[in-house]
Motif scaffolding. Structure first.
Motif, mmCIF file in Angstrom:
data_model
loop_
_atom_site.group_PDB
_atom_site.id
_atom_site.type_symbol
_atom_site.label_atom_id
_atom_site.label_comp_id
_atom_site.label_asym_id
_atom_site.label_seq_id
_atom_site.Cartn_x
_atom_site.Cartn_y
_atom_site.Cartn_z
ATOM 1 N N SER A 189 -5.450 -4.040 -10.742
ATOM 2 C CA SER A 189 -4.966 -3.582 -9.444
ATOM 3 C C SER A 189 -3.579 -2.977 -9.605
ATOM 4 C CB SER A 189 -4.913 -4.758 -8.458
ATOM 5 O OG SER A 189 -4.580 -4.329 -7.164
ATOM 6 N N GLY A 190 -3.320 -1.890 -8.909
ATOM 7 C CA GLY A 190 -2.013 -1.266 -9.001
ATOM 8 C C GLY A 190 -1.672 -0.461 -7.773
ATOM 9 N N GLU A 191 -0.378 -0.250 -7.581
ATOM 10 C CA GLU A 191 0.082 0.602 -6.499
ATOM 11 C C GLU A 191 1.425 1.217 -6.886
ATOM 12 O OE1 GLU A 191 0.769 -1.533 -2.897
ATOM 13 O OE2 GLU A 191 2.352 -2.790 -3.740
ATOM 14 N N ILE A 192 1.682 2.415 -6.406
ATOM 15 C CA ILE A 192 2.969 3.065 -6.546
ATOM 16 C C ILE A 192 3.323 3.671 -5.205
ATOM 17 C CG2 ILE A 192 2.798 3.555 -9.010
ATOM 18 C CD1 ILE A 192 1.974 6.406 -8.271
ATOM 19 N N GLY A 193 4.627 3.842 -4.959
ATOM 20 C CA GLY A 193 4.989 4.410 -3.678
ATOM 21 C C GLY A 193 6.464 4.683 -3.533
ATOM 22 N N LEU A 194 6.785 5.333 -2.439
ATOM 23 C CA LEU A 194 8.151 5.592 -2.023
ATOM 24 C C LEU A 194 8.307 5.085 -0.599
ATOM 25 C CD1 LEU A 194 8.565 9.305 -3.219
ATOM 26 C CD2 LEU A 194 9.607 7.298 -4.280
ATOM 27 N N LYS A 195 9.482 4.561 -0.281
ATOM 28 C CA LYS A 195 9.773 4.145 1.084
ATOM 29 C C LYS A 195 11.228 4.481 1.371
ATOM 30 C CE LYS A 195 10.713 -0.634 -0.390
ATOM 31 N NZ LYS A 195 10.324 -2.050 -0.227
#
Length: 812
Positions: free
Chosen positions: A454-460
């Motif tokens: 499982s993985g996630e990447i992002g900007l906030k």
């Protein structure tokens, strides 16, 4: 829970015993100062306008500092908020400007508010701060008054939010609450006092929960925000700093879970090392001989204590309160984190192995059409499982998470995890044949082994367009799962009777061992969300959408592909929150859930056709009241979930069915007066089959879902005996139907728990002793259905018997 928290709890109990509670503290409870964070180091802050007490609470939580204040000093004072880069001292100066108050730093790094011009004044306040660990992705929301639940929680893509600024119904249980409940699984945490949650089984092979009348499973629990990384089959509590629950569908916020649950989302927040060293040993005992030991050790290192390590080890083994049932648990978890000025990193590793003997997951799983009477429930110490039945769950997991501040306005983040393991089980699946209680038992031997990634990447970040503030997040997620199965069913293995169970010898397993099937699944998604704030942040409008892709393939015994699936769907959502006053918020939301679409069976005219992912739709309105010492929420919701079946006239398989749940929930939590804590509420849920294959069932309440739930948990600190707390828990469950046609039902039932807790010191060491007697009256009852399916109304098995739980904790 850190050593500092135990010391604080002891001092608070002493102060209450002496009557010091009359000072009336405002619940400005925040985390202890982040180690090594100097008072002159600048950080970015965004504190909303509101009452001065709320602004100080938010500032202290964001800065990671400990703050005490006399509530009288803040009464009637307002704050314009704070936005920009400030040191801690500069932030306090800006917030307190014009109020005649100063924040004085103490020798231990904490802060105390005093009247300006008397900075050396000794303000004698009982220490009601609660220290929480610091998560790698930022400070956890502080505990609310009473310490049982947090003042906020992670809301998926929206990040950590205060509950008064969350346009959904959420609750986050603290480590302190978990320990005092002596909860050993997730169901014991979230099902004790929340009227939205019903746990239809006790110590089953596979944890399931009803939330707002829909079923969700242990497979769909997230760990540190990642799907598929929680312990396999059953969750452990000893590695959890918080257990967070968001009620209702959450496709935008969390993505589609592996099992496609739409009831709600549950997140385990892993423990982190606190600023104070911790070395705690806890011994536990449960009725009839289930004993255990739990070691919890944590410490931070470095000149600024930027690196932290926390270890939890658990071993339990012995007989449970149910006849011929044994339980063994081995858990070891290691949590490491590093926090710098602009970056935060964490790594969580855990290994869990659980073996249960004499446990029957399925209860009485189905009921023949000829049955017209529900068997009389036995006391909970009776087993519905064969002596040779068992299940073993194994999990090994690694989760990495980090974030980096690209600027004061933008943060990049990412996470990755891998889980290996499965289960190995021998059990029965039983059908009730007639009113005499005869049972046909099918023996099942099943093993699963697999790997999930499982993985996630992002900007906030945040920005402003004129008078409108924006808090946005852009994310991409990926989940993959590969499992192999070894399954064998022995139909008609035994014919027995409910009133005199005898499953005979175990089946002959000499031919078992070959792989019978394999599955592969991939879930990928992209999401964007923006919260627009108007009118000095008193009006907050959240809009967003997630594009979800689902791919899956099944393989038979020979390795040939038997079915495949590749479908996508867009899930929009919107929510509006209005802060009517500093203490009152109202909200409304529309949000969707996603479940994998079904495939038409071979018997259908359109055999092999695959349905698009099922969209579940929720409409909700609610209000929240925060009095500072007591908070309450009221929610009204409607959730519509489609289902598929083969039309008996056309023989076409399609999405023809629908379940619609409408309900109202009332929750409350807090400390209504010094030493008296309450947690509970009531709910009414009409779970209706609005479209069904059998027309006569339309309009009926769904199998296993109680219309009414009411719960109350209480804690009372005795003034006459410092450190002694009395506890109680009441739970009322309304009528449940056993079959969709309503010819069989289960009556309502009420259970009571009573307990006590004593906190003291022995040879200068903080010691906490706990004892709880669950189901004091030893009520006999059927739990209901673990899945909500037609005819499964006894699959939850018998309710838990009268059970004594005891534990003793000492900090070294």
């Amino acid at each position: 829970m850190s050593r500092a928290r135990n010391l604080v709890a002891w001092r608070l109990a002493l102060c209450l015993g002496l009557g010091a509670g009359s000072l009336g503290l405002v619940p400005v409870t925040a985390q202890a100062q982040t180690a090594g964070t100097a008072a002159d180091t600048r950080h970015g802050f965004s504190v909303a306008a509101g009452s001065l007490s709320q602004a100080l609470n938010a500032f202290a939580a964001s800065a990671g500092i400990e703050l005490t204040v006399d509530a009288v000093l803040l009464q009637g004072k307002q704050s314009p908020g704070l936005a920009g880069s400030y040191s801690i001292d500069e932030g306090f100066a800006a917030l307190l400007q014009g109020h005649g108050l100063l924040a004085v730093r103490q020798a231990n790094g904490s802060y105390t508010l005093v009247v300006s011009g008397d900075g050396e004044a000794d303000v004698a306040l009982p220490q009601t701060m609660i220290q929480s660990s610091v998560a790698a992705t930022g400070n956890l929301p502080p505990a609310y008054a009473g310490g049982q639940v947090a003042s906020g929680s992670r809301v998926g893509l929206l990040g950590n939010k205060d509950f008064m600024e969350t346009p959904f119904n959420t609750v986050a249980y603290t480590e302190e609450y978990v320990q005092n409940r002596q909860a050993q699984d997730i169901g014991a945490v979230i099902g004790a006092t929340d009227p939205s949650v019903y746990v239809p089984s006790k110590r089953s092979n596979y944890e399931t929960f009803f939330i707002r009348g829909f079923s969700t499973t242990a497979n769909d629990i997230t760990f540190n925000g990642l799907i598929g990384m929680a312990p396999n089959m059953r969750g452990s509590t000893e590695l959890a700093e918080r257990v967070e629950v968001l009620k209702g569908p959450s496709a935008l916020l969390n993505g589609m879970p592996p099992d496609g649950s739409v009831a709600g989302s549950i997140n385990i927040v892993p423990k982190r090392a606190g600023d104070e060293p911790l070395a705690r040993l806890t011994t536990t005992y449960e009725s009839r001989g289930l004993g255990g030991v739990h070691a919890d050790v944590g410490q931070r290192f470095g000149e600024q204590k930027q690196f932290g390590v926390r270890f939890n080890g658990v071993y339990r083994d012995g007989d449970t309160a149910v006849d011929d049932q044994q339980h063994k648990m081995e858990l070891s978890s290691l949590a490491m984190d590093w926090r710098g000025e602009r970056a935060r990193l964490s790594a969580d590793l855990y290994k869990q192995r659980e073996r249960m003997d004499g446990v029957n997951y399925f209860g009485i799983s189905s009921i023949a059409n000829t049955v017209n009477r529900v068997p009389t429930p036995k006391k909970g110490n009776h087993s519905l499982a064969p002596e040779w039945g068992y299940t073993v769950n194994d999990t090994e997991t690694l989760v990495l998470r980090g974030e980096f501040d690209l600027s004061e306005a933008i943060t990049a983040y990412g996470a990755w995890g891998q889980r290996d393991g499965g289960y190995d089980a021998l059990m029965t699946r039983d059908m009730l044949l007639n009113d005499a209680g005869d049972i046909d038992a099918t023996a099942i031997r099943s093993a699963r082994d697999g790997t999930q990634k499982s993985g996630e990447i992002g900007l906030k970040g945040h920005f402003a367009t004129g008078p409108v503030n924006h808090a946005w997040s852009l994310a991409a997620s990926r989940f993959s799962s590969k499992n192999s199965f070894k399954d064998a069913a022995f139909f008609g293995h035994a014919r027995t009777n409910y009133y005199n169970l005898d499953f005979g010898p175990a089946p002959d397993l000499s031919g078992f061992g070959a792989t019978t099937s394999k599955t592969e699944a991939k879930l990928g998604s992209y999401a964007l969300v923006d919260t627009l704030s108007f009118a000095e942040d008193r009006v907050q409008w959240t809009v967003g959408a997630r594009q979800q892709n689902v791919q899956s393939s099944n393989y038979g015994r020979t390795g040939a592909k038997t079915a495949s699936y590749d479908e996508s769907r867009l899930s929009p959502a919107t929510a509006l929150l209005v802060k009517v006053t500093d203490n009152v918020s109202v909200y409304a939301n529309y949000i969707e859930g996603l479940s994998q679409g079904a495939s038409a069976p071979d018997t259908a005219a359109n055999a092999g056709d695959i349905m698009k992912p099922f969209q579940t739709k929720q409409y909700e309105v609610g209000s929240k009241l925060d009095l500072g010492y007591l908070a309450t929420t009221l929610s009204l919701f409607q959730i519509e979930k489609p289902s598929a079946y083969t039309d008996p006239v056309t023989n076409l398989f399609g999405v023809y069915g629908e379940q619609r749940n409408r309900g109202v929930e009332w929750n409350f939590f807090g400390e209504v007066q010094p030493g008296l804590r309450l947690l509970g509420g009531a709910s009414y849920t009409k779970a209706e089959l609005t479209k069904a294959r059998i027309a006569d069932n339309e309009g009926n309440q769904v199998t296993g879902v109680p219309k009414v739930l009411a719960k109350l948990g209480t804690e009372y600190d005795l003034d006459s005996i410092t450190g002694l707390t009395l506890t109680g828990n009441l739970s009322y469950t309304g009528e449940r139907y056993v079959t969709d046609d309503h010819r069989l039902s289960l009556p309502s039932y009420t259970t009571f728990d009573l307990g006590t807790r004593y906190t003291t010191r022995i040879a200068t060491k903080p010691v906490t002793l706990r004892a709880t007697l669950q189901n004091v009256a030893n009520k006999a009852y059927w739990l209901g259905s673990w899945s909500g399916g037609d005819g499964s109304g006894l699959s939850g098995g018998l309710g838990a018997p009268r059970t004594l739980l005891m534990s003793a904790s000492v900090d070294f």
